[in-house]
Design a protein around this motif. Structure first.
Motif, short mmCIF file in Angstrom:
data_model
loop_
_atom_site.label_atom_id
_atom_site.label_comp_id
_atom_site.label_asym_id
_atom_site.label_seq_id
_atom_site.Cartn_x
_atom_site.Cartn_y
_atom_site.Cartn_z
N PRO A 270 0.83 -1.21 0.00
CA PRO A 270 0.00 0.00 0.00
C PRO A 270 0.86 1.26 0.00
O PRO A 270 1.95 1.30 0.57
N GLY A 271 0.36 2.29 -0.65
CA GLY A 271 1.04 3.57 -0.63
C GLY A 271 0.67 4.36 0.61
O GLY A 271 -0.18 3.95 1.40
N PRO A 272 1.31 5.51 0.78
CA PRO A 272 0.96 6.35 1.94
C PRO A 272 -0.46 6.88 1.82
O PRO A 272 -1.04 6.93 0.72
N THR A 273 -1.01 7.26 2.92
CA THR A 273 -2.36 7.80 2.92
C THR A 273 -2.47 8.98 1.96
O THR A 273 -1.64 9.89 1.98
N GLY A 274 -3.48 8.93 1.11
CA GLY A 274 -3.69 10.02 0.17
C GLY A 274 -2.81 10.00 -1.07
O GLY A 274 -2.79 10.98 -1.81
N TRP A 275 -2.12 8.89 -1.34
CA TRP A 275 -1.16 8.89 -2.44
C TRP A 275 -1.84 9.08 -3.80
O TRP A 275 -1.21 9.56 -4.75
N LEU A 276 -3.14 8.77 -3.91
CA LEU A 276 -3.86 8.92 -5.18
C LEU A 276 -4.66 10.21 -5.26
O LEU A 276 -5.38 10.42 -6.24
N ASP A 277 -4.56 11.08 -4.28
CA ASP A 277 -5.44 12.25 -4.23
C ASP A 277 -5.26 13.18 -5.43
O ASP A 277 -6.20 13.88 -5.81
N ALA A 278 -4.06 13.22 -6.04
CA ALA A 278 -3.83 14.14 -7.16
C ALA A 278 -4.45 13.64 -8.46
O ALA A 278 -4.49 14.39 -9.45
N ALA A 279 -4.94 12.41 -8.48
CA ALA A 279 -5.51 11.83 -9.69
C ALA A 279 -7.00 12.11 -9.77
O ALA A 279 -7.70 12.10 -8.75
N PRO A 280 -7.53 12.34 -10.97
CA PRO A 280 -8.99 12.43 -11.11
C PRO A 280 -9.66 11.15 -10.61
O PRO A 280 -9.09 10.06 -10.71
N THR A 281 -10.85 11.29 -10.09
CA THR A 281 -11.54 10.14 -9.49
C THR A 281 -11.67 8.97 -10.45
O THR A 281 -11.47 7.82 -10.07
N ASP A 282 -11.99 9.26 -11.72
CA ASP A 282 -12.20 8.17 -12.67
C ASP A 282 -10.91 7.47 -13.08
O ASP A 282 -10.95 6.36 -13.63
N LEU A 283 -9.77 8.09 -12.81
CA LEU A 283 -8.48 7.49 -13.16
C LEU A 283 -7.88 6.68 -12.02
O LEU A 283 -6.97 5.87 -12.24
N ARG A 284 -8.38 6.84 -10.82
CA ARG A 284 -7.76 6.21 -9.65
C ARG A 284 -7.77 4.69 -9.70
O ARG A 284 -6.76 4.06 -9.37
N PRO A 285 -8.87 4.03 -10.11
CA PRO A 285 -8.81 2.56 -10.18
C PRO A 285 -7.72 2.06 -11.14
O PRO A 285 -7.05 1.07 -10.85
N HIS A 286 -7.57 2.74 -12.27
CA HIS A 286 -6.53 2.35 -13.23
C HIS A 286 -5.14 2.50 -12.62
O HIS A 286 -4.31 1.58 -12.70
N LEU A 287 -4.87 3.63 -11.99
CA LEU A 287 -3.55 3.85 -11.41
C LEU A 287 -3.29 2.91 -10.24
O LEU A 287 -2.16 2.46 -10.02
N ASP A 288 -4.32 2.58 -9.48
CA ASP A 288 -4.17 1.63 -8.38
C ASP A 288 -3.75 0.26 -8.91
O ASP A 288 -2.98 -0.46 -8.26
N THR A 289 -4.24 -0.09 -10.10
CA THR A 289 -3.84 -1.36 -10.72
C THR A 289 -2.48 -1.26 -11.40
O THR A 289 -1.69 -2.21 -11.38
N ALA A 290 -2.19 -0.10 -11.96
CA ALA A 290 -1.02 0.04 -12.83
C ALA A 290 0.28 0.32 -12.10
O ALA A 290 1.35 -0.08 -12.56
N LEU A 291 0.22 1.02 -10.97
CA LEU A 291 1.43 1.55 -10.36
C LEU A 291 2.00 0.62 -9.30
O LEU A 291 1.27 0.08 -8.47
N GLY A 292 3.32 0.47 -9.33
CA GLY A 292 4.04 -0.26 -8.30
C GLY A 292 4.74 0.67 -7.33
O GLY A 292 4.87 0.36 -6.15
#
Length: 267
Positions: free
Chosen positions: A130-152
């Protein structure tokens, strides 16, 4: 062929860089230029048909895109070029090496797709840490599931860098892209062919790449008698933005193998 292109002004051996699906030549330059700076290469970044600033000038099939790129190379490149690509761009670059090896001196394939159908891909069994709390906050909401799958490499800085890259360049034709992605011609007809390519090849994969994985790429190394394969921890599908220093190091090693050693030391 009418492909929008950015080409560096200096004379030198050519390297042509192909983009991820749905992205632009500006995003490709953001991914690859830091690794290619001061190498003495003439860098070219292309917008595929229906992407960025290139209109959809061919049918929405991968073979038509590949044929268009080959026609552009025939017209604009005097000698076999180095090809680099990420994801779908790497898929097309590998296809060019199979179908038109006369155009290709070496391949740099970053997180390449091997088979185009998602259900056919071997994906990692384990989720990234898991990333730090809020690590996806800069991403648009609709892009977050993709980045959660894509990023290591799951940090706010990586997310901001990827989001910025995805938003650069021309608008593209989303209808064409959708027809390409969902149509029967999305897979190249020789996708599963083990046609050997005998030039220097480097394949880089992300250990936490939940989009194309890393195992299929290793099995495809039988196609590359002069191939080097590496999988990087703390890297996913956006490896150039997640591990730029390692991309640069592996790119320099690949260039040494291609005979391109004319690097310049920045002043």
């Amino acid at each position: 062929m009418p492909l929008a292109a950015d080409r560096s002004p200096q004379a030198g051996p050519d390297i042509v860089c192909l983009p991820m699906f749905g992205t632009t030549r500006a995003a490709t330059a953001a991914a690859f230029h830091p690794a290619l700076a001061d190498t003495g290469l003439r860098e070219t970044y292309l917008d595929l048909p229906g992407h960025g600033d290139t209109p959809p000038t061919c049918p929405p099939t991968s073979q038509a895109l590949l044929t268009t790129i080959c026609a552009w190379l025939d017209h604009h490149i005097d000698a076999p070029a180095l090809l680099a690509g990420a994801s779908y761009g790497a898929y097309l670059a590998a296809g060019i090496a199979r179908q038109r090896p006369d155009l290709v001196r070496g391949l740099l394939l970053v997180c390449p797709g091997i088979t185009i159908a998602p259900a056919s891909r071997t994906l990692p069994e384990h989720r990234p840490p898991p990333g730090p709390t809020g690590w996806l906050d800069a991403a648009p909401t609709d892009l977050r599931p993709h980045l959660d799958t894509a990023l290591g490499h799951r940090t706010p800085t990586v997310v901001a860098t990827v989001v910025h890259a995805l938003n650069t360049g021309g608008p593209g034709d989303h209808t064409f892209q959708q027809e390409l992605r969902t149509g029967p011609g999305y897979a190249l007809p020789d996708e599963t062919a083990d046609t050997p390519f005998h030039g220097p090849v480097t394949v880089l994969t992300g250990r936490q790449d939940g989009i194309v994985g890393y195992a299929d790429q290793f099995h495809a190394m039988r196609r590359y008698p002069r191939g080097t394969y590496t999988t990087l921890d703390e890297a996913g599908h956006y490896l150039p933005f997640e591990q730029p220093a390692l991309l640069r190091a592996h790119t320099r090693a690949w260039l040494h193998r291609t005979g391109q050693r004319q690097t310049r030391t920045p002043q």
